[in-house]
Design a protein around this motif. Structure first.
Motif, PDB file in Angstrom:
ATOM      1  N   PRO A   1       0.808  -1.227   0.000  1.00  0.00           N
ATOM      2  CA  PRO A   1       0.000   0.000   0.000  1.00  0.00           C
ATOM      3  C   PRO A   1       0.835   1.269   0.000  1.00  0.00           C
ATOM      4  O   PRO A   1       2.049   1.249   0.201  1.00  0.00           O
ATOM      5  N   ASN A   2       0.156   2.380  -0.224  1.00  0.00           N
ATOM      6  CA  ASN A   2       0.777   3.694  -0.112  1.00  0.00           C
ATOM      7  C   ASN A   2       1.197   3.952   1.328  1.00  0.00           C
ATOM      8  O   ASN A   2       0.658   3.366   2.279  1.00  0.00           O
ATOM      9  N   GLY A   3       2.124   4.862   1.488  1.00  0.00           N
ATOM     10  CA  GLY A   3       2.467   5.342   2.811  1.00  0.00           C
ATOM     11  C   GLY A   3       1.828   6.693   3.056  1.00  0.00           C
ATOM     12  O   GLY A   3       0.995   7.169   2.283  1.00  0.00           O
ATOM     13  N   VAL A   4       2.199   7.300   4.131  1.00  0.00           N
ATOM     14  CA  VAL A   4       1.759   8.658   4.431  1.00  0.00           C
ATOM     15  C   VAL A   4       2.881   9.318   5.216  1.00  0.00           C
ATOM     16  O   VAL A   4       3.574   8.666   6.004  1.00  0.00           O
TER      17      VAL A   4
ATOM     18  N   GLU B   1      -3.937  10.766   4.577  1.00  0.00           N
ATOM     19  CA  GLU B   1      -3.302  12.020   4.995  1.00  0.00           C
ATOM     20  C   GLU B   1      -4.222  12.796   5.930  1.00  0.00           C
ATOM     21  O   GLU B   1      -3.764  13.404   6.908  1.00  0.00           O
ATOM     22  N   ALA B   2      -5.534  12.790   5.638  1.00  0.00           N
ATOM     23  CA  ALA B   2      -6.494  13.441   6.541  1.00  0.00           C
ATOM     24  C   ALA B   2      -6.552  12.706   7.872  1.00  0.00           C
ATOM     25  O   ALA B   2      -6.578  13.323   8.947  1.00  0.00           O
TER      26      ALA B   2
ATOM     27  N   PHE C   1       0.649   3.195   8.235  1.00  0.00           N
ATOM     28  CA  PHE C   1       1.120   3.327   6.863  1.00  0.00           C
ATOM     29  C   PHE C   1       2.166   4.441   6.765  1.00  0.00           C
ATOM     30  O   PHE C   1       1.837   5.620   6.845  1.00  0.00           O
ATOM     31  N   GLY C   2       3.402   4.050   6.623  1.00  0.00           N
ATOM     32  CA  GLY C   2       4.481   5.015   6.455  1.00  0.00           C
ATOM     33  C   GLY C   2       5.262   4.665   5.208  1.00  0.00           C
ATOM     34  O   GLY C   2       5.365   3.497   4.821  1.00  0.00           O
ATOM     35  N   TRP C   3       5.852   5.671   4.579  1.00  0.00           N
ATOM     36  CA  TRP C   3       6.620   5.410   3.362  1.00  0.00           C
ATOM     37  C   TRP C   3       7.823   4.496   3.612  1.00  0.00           C
ATOM     38  O   TRP C   3       8.146   3.664   2.744  1.00  0.00           O
ATOM     39  N   PRO C   4       8.485   4.574   4.771  1.00  0.00           N
ATOM     40  CA  PRO C   4       9.565   3.609   5.001  1.00  0.00           C
ATOM     41  C   PRO C   4       9.083   2.159   4.952  1.00  0.00           C
ATOM     42  O   PRO C   4       9.768   1.287   4.409  1.00  0.00           O
TER      43      PRO C   4
ATOM     44  N   ARG D   1      -2.502  -8.780   5.524  1.00  0.00           N
ATOM     45  CA  ARG D   1      -1.833  -8.587   4.239  1.00  0.00           C
ATOM     46  C   ARG D   1      -1.743  -7.112   3.891  1.00  0.00           C
ATOM     47  O   ARG D   1      -0.731  -6.626   3.388  1.00  0.00           O
ATOM     48  N   LEU D   2      -2.797  -6.362   4.170  1.00  0.00           N
ATOM     49  CA  LEU D   2      -2.775  -4.934   3.899  1.00  0.00           C
ATOM     50  C   LEU D   2      -1.756  -4.218   4.790  1.00  0.00           C
ATOM     51  O   LEU D   2      -0.966  -3.394   4.307  1.00  0.00           O
ATOM     52  N   LEU D   3      -1.756  -4.562   6.086  1.00  0.00           N
ATOM     53  CA  LEU D   3      -0.865  -3.880   7.033  1.00  0.00           C
ATOM     54  C   LEU D   3       0.580  -4.364   6.919  1.00  0.00           C
ATOM     55  O   LEU D   3       1.498  -3.654   7.296  1.00  0.00           O
ATOM     56  N   GLY D   4       0.760  -5.593   6.444  1.00  0.00           N
ATOM     57  CA  GLY D   4       2.110  -6.135   6.354  1.00  0.00           C
ATOM     58  C   GLY D   4       2.659  -6.592   7.687  1.00  0.00           C
ATOM     59  O   GLY D   4       3.875  -6.731   7.857  1.00  0.00           O
ATOM     60  N   ARG D   5       1.770  -6.854   8.633  1.00  0.00           N
ATOM     61  CA  ARG D   5       2.193  -7.338   9.957  1.00  0.00           C
ATOM     62  C   ARG D   5       1.095  -8.214  10.549  1.00  0.00           C
ATOM     63  O   ARG D   5      -0.085  -8.069  10.207  1.00  0.00           O
TER      64      ARG D   5
END
Length: 434
Positions: A179-182, A293-294, A359-362, A428-432
């Motif tokens: 997914p995207n990060g923020v 982002e909101a 959700f973070g870009w790293p 799966r979405l969160l990756g954890r």
């Protein structure tokens, strides 16, 4: 960050770069990967189109930018350029913005290609092109893409996009979720919010047809009858801006609906942070970057229950999803009444920040980086079983979710000395693991 991309030669091919006048979330995604991999020691080339006034070649944050052609000529020019550099890359991220770049046509077979799909465009081609051209777009997005990437893999930004590529594009190959990060807001919420008065609504979006901006005006018109002091702030630019400004004037909504156009990040943050609600009327997204982002600012969203947005908004917890039969203005009104309760407002705000914090870009870069490094080792982005699994080494308190070649490599490393179970859609979405 452990992604093992250092020393790899990577090409990221995307329709635009972040400085293009029409840049959006897809450009943010591609650029965040590019700059982070360059910082990790990879040699990254970002290939894109060229807007008037942009340099053909430049290096930004260690990333080599190559700009070729315009809206349509970018496609054949990218193929020609890639053919001339076909042995210069260890892996390619080929970003699909309706139509991918078909880089496997000219690359050596052992160069893994990840086709990034933000959302399925089949229903949108008709909004922008005449019928015959829309038909060509659908054929390229569907059958031609299926054949071209059959030995490679898709990367999708949400679980609903994964479902859409299966059902609407009939993609049967691997489809991994990254997914995207923020960008997490480091400022305390009290430092960027202002005293609340009449309801403030905000929508951050590109002003393009598939965002269905006329519905925002319908919504504002109805809500303003009940709440005369209500304001709707539209942040963003695009080809629909002149028509939208004319409609606002014709409907007598001047002063109720405020067009801000393109603004800098600080101004955008301030406008969103002081809002009661963030709105989206899009007919479909891959994810909904503006929603997250909101949420990072503690602001919930009202959106339609469509692809992407149903992943980004946790209905009833970080916002509200309008069903097809719902009147959006009524959903917003119900949301505002809930927010009138200070305890409920605080609960939603905290849930929003907690959700956005996942959700973070790293983390996005690390998940994609693991896929890339594993694929380079085996010479393929594909895998026979593209399900995600939670893998736990015995004696290791850090189980993790893995898929594709990354999961295969992890399973080979763990062997019998570990446990494996299927990951849930949320994991799966969160990756954890949950």
């Amino acid at each position: 960050m452990t992604m093992n991309v250092g020393g790899l030669r990577l090409a990221i091919v995307n329709w635009r770069d972040p400085w293009h006048p029409a840049a959006g979330g897809a450009e943010r995604y591609a650029w965040e990967l590019a700059r982070r991999y360059a910082a990790e020691g990879a040699k990254v080339t970002y290939v894109t189109c060229r807007a008037p006034g942009q340099a053909r070649r430049e290096t930004v944050e260690g990333v080599d930018l190559v700009r070729l052609g315009g809206r349509f000529t970018i496609y054949p020019l990218v193929l020609a350029w890639t053919l001339g550099h076909r042995r210069s890359f260890d892996a390619v991220i080929d970003c699909q913005n309706g139509i991918p770049f078909f880089t496997p046509w000219v690359l050596p077979r052992r160069v893994p290609v990840f086709c990034v799909v933000h959302h399925v465009h089949d229903a949108q081609f008709g909004l922008y092109f005449p019928g015959w051209l829309a038909w060509i777009g659908k054929v390229l997005e569907g059958p031609v893409t299926r054949w071209t990437y059959r030995r490679h893999a898709f990367v999708v930004v949400s679980t609903s996009t994964r479902k859409a590529v299966r059902e609407r594009l009939r993609w049967t190959g691997p489809a991994y979720v990254v997914p995207n990060g923020v960008t997490q807001i480091e400022t305390e919420p009290t430092e960027i919010q202002v005293e609340r008065g009449e309801p403030d609504l905000v929508c951050v979006t590109r002003l393009v047809p598939h965002k269905r901006l006329g519905r925002l005006l319908d919504m504002a018109e109805r809500l303003a009858e009940r709440r005369p002091g209500l304001r709707l702030h539209l942040v963003g630019n695009g080809p629909e801006a002149p028509a939208l400004a004319a409609q606002i004037k014709e409907r007598g909504l001047t002063g109720t609906v405020i067009l801000h156009g393109f603004v800098d990040e600080a101004t955008k943050t301030a406008l969103v942070a002081r809002a009661d609600l963030h709105l989206s009327t899009s007919q479909g997204e891959g994810w909904g970057l503006s929603v997250i982002e909101a949420a990072a600012l503690g602001v919930p969203t009202v959106a339609h229950d469509v692809d992407g947005l149903r992943d980004a908004v946790r209905d009833g917890r970080t916002g509200w999803l309008a069903d097809p039969g719902d009147e959006p203005a009524e959903v917003v009104e119900r949301a505002l009444k809930e927010l009138d309760d200070p305890a409920r407002r605080a609960e939603l705000s905290e849930a929003c920040r907690s959700w956005a914090g996942e959700f973070g870009w790293p983390r996005t870069a690390e998940r994609m980086g693991r896929l890339i490094s594993a694929a380079v080792q085996v010479g393929s982005a594909a895998t026979a079983d593209d399900d995600a699994h939670v893998v736990h080494r015995y004696g290791d308190g850090q189980p993790r979710v893995a898929e594709g070649p990354d999961r295969d490599a992890l399973l080979a490393e763990v062997g019998a000395a570990g446990s494996v179970r299927p990951a849930t859609p949320l994991e799966r979405l969160l990756g954890r693991p949950e």
